[in-house]
Enzyme design. Structure first.
Site, PDB file in Angstrom:
ATOM      1  N   HIS A  37       0.748  -1.094   0.015  1.00 44.16           N
ATOM      2  CA  HIS A  37       0.142  -0.022  -0.013  1.00 44.16           C
ATOM      3  C   HIS A  37       0.957   1.167   0.025  1.00 44.16           C
ATOM      4  O   HIS A  37       0.569   2.303  -0.723  1.00 44.16           O
ATOM      5  CB  HIS A  37      -0.961  -0.035   1.308  1.00 44.16           C
ATOM      6  CG  HIS A  37      -1.900  -0.946   1.439  1.00 44.16           C
ATOM      7  ND1 HIS A  37      -1.801  -2.021   2.508  1.00 44.16           N
ATOM      8  CD2 HIS A  37      -2.853  -1.282   0.547  1.00 44.16           C
ATOM      9  CE1 HIS A  37      -2.889  -2.658   2.235  1.00 44.16           C
ATOM     10  NE2 HIS A  37      -3.663  -2.212   1.178  1.00 44.16           N
ATOM     11  N   GLN A  61     -17.752  -7.023  -0.835  1.00 43.53           N
ATOM     12  CA  GLN A  61     -16.634  -7.788  -1.810  1.00 43.53           C
ATOM     13  C   GLN A  61     -16.441  -9.008  -0.817  1.00 43.53           C
ATOM     14  O   GLN A  61     -15.525  -9.624  -1.516  1.00 43.53           O
ATOM     15  CB  GLN A  61     -15.660  -6.908  -2.198  1.00 43.53           C
ATOM     16  CG  GLN A  61     -14.621  -6.456  -1.116  1.00 43.53           C
ATOM     17  CD  GLN A  61     -13.620  -5.457  -1.462  1.00 43.53           C
ATOM     18  OE1 GLN A  61     -13.904  -4.485  -1.946  1.00 43.53           O
ATOM     19  NE2 GLN A  61     -12.438  -6.038  -1.762  1.00 43.53           N
ATOM     20  N   VAL A 176       4.816  -5.244  -4.427  1.00 46.94           N
ATOM     21  CA  VAL A 176       6.108  -5.191  -3.489  1.00 46.94           C
ATOM     22  C   VAL A 176       6.284  -6.607  -2.794  1.00 46.94           C
ATOM     23  O   VAL A 176       5.152  -7.252  -2.241  1.00 46.94           O
ATOM     24  CB  VAL A 176       5.700  -4.168  -2.491  1.00 46.94           C
ATOM     25  CG1 VAL A 176       6.819  -4.159  -1.347  1.00 46.94           C
ATOM     26  CG2 VAL A 176       5.608  -2.808  -3.114  1.00 46.94           C
ATOM     27  N   SER A 185       0.979  -8.454   1.541  1.00 41.43           N
ATOM     28  CA  SER A 185      -0.394  -8.540   1.807  1.00 41.43           C
ATOM     29  C   SER A 185      -1.262  -8.415   3.099  1.00 41.43           C
ATOM     30  O   SER A 185      -0.474  -8.877   3.977  1.00 41.43           O
ATOM     31  CB  SER A 185      -0.986 -10.127   1.062  1.00 41.43           C
ATOM     32  OG  SER A 185      -2.343 -10.374   1.464  1.00 41.43           O
TER      33      SER A 185
END
Ligand code: PAF
Length: 280
Positions: A37, A61, A176, A185
């Site tokens: 992020h 979601q 990344v 993550s």
């Protein structure tokens, strides 16, 4: 740095920035910010005069039985990280602020959402495109930044933006990785020690597939290579391994050429996804 809880606060702040002629960047996130992020945030801050980070764990979601409740939430830490990078505004709405109780509209991208993660997470991409479309309407950014780790999400959001004539430039930013190759993550923090040690095998398997692809292997052959290498780590339970066309996301099958090799696999209860791109 301002923390806005309501859409109106965001609209007012962005209008003020616009009145000064500033360009606006948006990084949509679900929080629990990590280096992946932060690379998007840094790019937004670098390329835009006024940058907004949205932090919203979007319930629409998540499917039944997924990790909506367990999803890590730590606004205080996230806000500090954003402030440290020079973000102007963090938008952290409640579910009630984001979704009207009479809400009855869904933004749905066809085709591109049917394979890969879409095949295993029914309704997931409708939730993503609906919330991202709403965020685009609230913030009205010039540019929006997405990680290529979620390659299908990037392609789907780009298609939605094109099809609905939303005037925002979609920027895809490289994945990344930790030193051992594991893609950053928010879900990595679910892994126990043993699983964390096993986790880099996913990227190793994808790299083996990419090498085979560069030597001319077909999509199907590449998928077999990835499955073989991933199979060396018994803790992994693969959900899908696919070599797809980078634009249409259709499986290459018996063709070779440029491809994205994408995989999802469980390590214990944690579902990891990753991909590599093989250029033509
Ligand atoms: O990638 C994510 O974190 C989410 O899917 C997004 C784009 C913020 C939409 O909720």
């Amino acid at each position: 740095m301002q923390i806005a809880r309501t859409k109106q606060e965001v609209r007012d702040a962005v209008a003020a920035a616009r009145s000064e002629g500033l360009s606006v960047g948006l990084v949509p996130t679900m929080g629990a910010l990590h280096e992946g992020h932060m690379s998007l945030v840094r790019r937004a801050v670098e390329e835009c005069d006024y940058s907004v980070v949205s932090i919203f764990v979007n319930p629409t979601q998540f499917g039944p039985g997924e990790d909506l409740e367990a999803y890590p939430r730590d606004l205080e830490t996230d806000a500090k990280l954003c402030e440290g990078e020079g973000v102007n505004l963090v938008f952290a709405p409640s579910v009630e602020e984001m979704y009207d109780s009479n809400s009855c509209t869904v933004v749905s991208v066809k085709g591109l959402t049917e394979g890969l993660c879409g095949a295993h997470r029914p309704g997931h991409f409708d939730g993503v495109t609906t919330v991202v479309c709403k965020l685009f309407n609230i913030v009205q950014p010039d540019r929006a930044y997405f990680g290529l780790k979620d390659y299908q999400q990037f392609v789907v959001v780009r298609a939605m933006t094109r099809d609905l004539d939303i005037p925002v430039e979609i920027k895809g930013c490289p994945t990344v990785r930790e030193e051992d190759g594991l893609a950053a993550s928010s879900r990595n923090r679910y892994l126990n020690e043993r699983e964390r040690r096993a986790a880099p095998k996913l990227y190793e398997a994808l790299l083996a597939g990419a090498r085979a692809a560069r030597e001319g292997a077909t999509g199907r052959e590449v998928e077999r290579v990835v499955a073989e290498v991933l199979g060396q780590e018994p803790l992994f339970r693969p959900q899908y391994i696919r070599a797809v066309d980078p634009e249409t996301l259709t499986p290459l099958g018996d063709s070779s050429g440029p491809m994205v090799i994408a995989a999802a696999a469980y390590l214990g209860d944690t579902r990891l996804i990753d991909n590599v791109t093989v250029e033509g």
